[in-house]
Design a protein around this motif. Structure first.
Motif, PDB file in Angstrom:
ATOM      1  N   PHE A  43       0.439 -10.693  -3.927  1.00  7.40           N
ATOM      2  CA  PHE A  43      -0.328  -9.868  -2.982  1.00  7.40           C
ATOM      3  C   PHE A  43       0.556  -8.836  -2.293  1.00  7.40           C
ATOM      4  CE2 PHE A  43      -2.258  -9.878   1.515  1.00  7.40           C
ATOM      5  CZ  PHE A  43      -3.051  -8.775   1.255  1.00  7.40           C
ATOM      6  N   HIS A  56       0.936  -7.925   0.548  1.00  2.00           N
ATOM      7  CA  HIS A  56       0.224  -7.176   1.597  1.00  2.00           C
ATOM      8  C   HIS A  56      -0.150  -5.757   1.172  1.00  2.00           C
ATOM      9  CE1 HIS A  56       0.433 -10.418   4.431  1.00  2.00           C
ATOM     10  NE2 HIS A  56       1.666 -10.602   4.066  1.00  2.00           N
ATOM     11  N   LYS A  85      -5.085  -4.846  -3.201  1.00  2.00           N
ATOM     12  CA  LYS A  85      -5.132  -6.179  -3.806  1.00  2.00           C
ATOM     13  C   LYS A  85      -5.879  -7.187  -2.922  1.00  2.00           C
ATOM     14  CE  LYS A  85      -0.834  -6.003  -6.481  1.00  2.00           C
ATOM     15  NZ  LYS A  85       0.514  -6.598  -6.595  1.00  2.00           N
ATOM     16  N   TYR A  86      -6.248  -6.791  -1.702  1.00  2.00           N
ATOM     17  CA  TYR A  86      -6.822  -7.741  -0.751  1.00  2.00           C
ATOM     18  C   TYR A  86      -8.083  -8.450  -1.260  1.00  2.00           C
ATOM     19  CZ  TYR A  86      -8.611  -9.895   3.473  1.00  2.00           C
ATOM     20  OH  TYR A  86      -9.107 -10.803   4.377  1.00  2.00           O
ATOM     21  N   PHE A 136      -6.929 -11.049  -3.600  1.00  2.00           N
ATOM     22  CA  PHE A 136      -6.150 -12.030  -2.844  1.00  2.00           C
ATOM     23  C   PHE A 136      -7.080 -12.993  -2.106  1.00  2.00           C
ATOM     24  CE2 PHE A 136      -4.722 -13.161   1.453  1.00  2.00           C
ATOM     25  CZ  PHE A 136      -3.656 -13.993   1.146  1.00  2.00           C
TER      26      PHE A 136
END
Length: 116
Positions: free
Chosen positions: A53, A55, A59-60, A63
């Motif tokens: 991920f 951060h 990709k959230y 994730f």
């Protein structure tokens, strides 16, 4: 009530029960200064998921989906059950995290799951 706060922010009277939800201790933070009631190390995303991920905002969504799956089994599921009990037993719980990104992190996912 469930609140979110970076562990680096000063503790306040309104925090209630303070729970760190990171697997890794936040860099540069002293345990005494964090004023934790609990550190649920096992509730954090796996090392592999966390590193993948990184951060990265784009990709959230993926994730979040993968992390929710992790919370359904193994040590994370056990820790999540413990967190549910903590929320039930306390009027106010503040989930603490170390991430700089205040919108896309595991504490946000946990808060959404606890409130749904």
């Amino acid at each position: 009530m469930i609140q979110l706060k970076r562990v680096y922010e000063a503790p306040s009277e309104t925090d209630g029960y303070r729970v760190l939800v990171d697997r890794v201790w936040p860099r540069g933070e002293k345990k005494v200064e964090a004023k934790l009631n609990e550190w649920l190390r096992d509730i954090g995303p796996s090392k592999e998921l966390r590193q993948w991920f990184n951060h990265e905002d784009e990709k959230y969504p993926e994730f979040k989906k993968k992390y929710e799956e992790e919370l359904k089994s193994g040590p994370q599921a056990e820790a999540f059950e413990k967190l549910k009990a903590i929320v039930k037993d306390h009027k106010t719980v503040t989930l603490l995290y170390g991430a700089k990104n205040e919108v896309h992190n595991q504490a946000v996912v946990l808060k959404e799951l606890l409130e749904s």
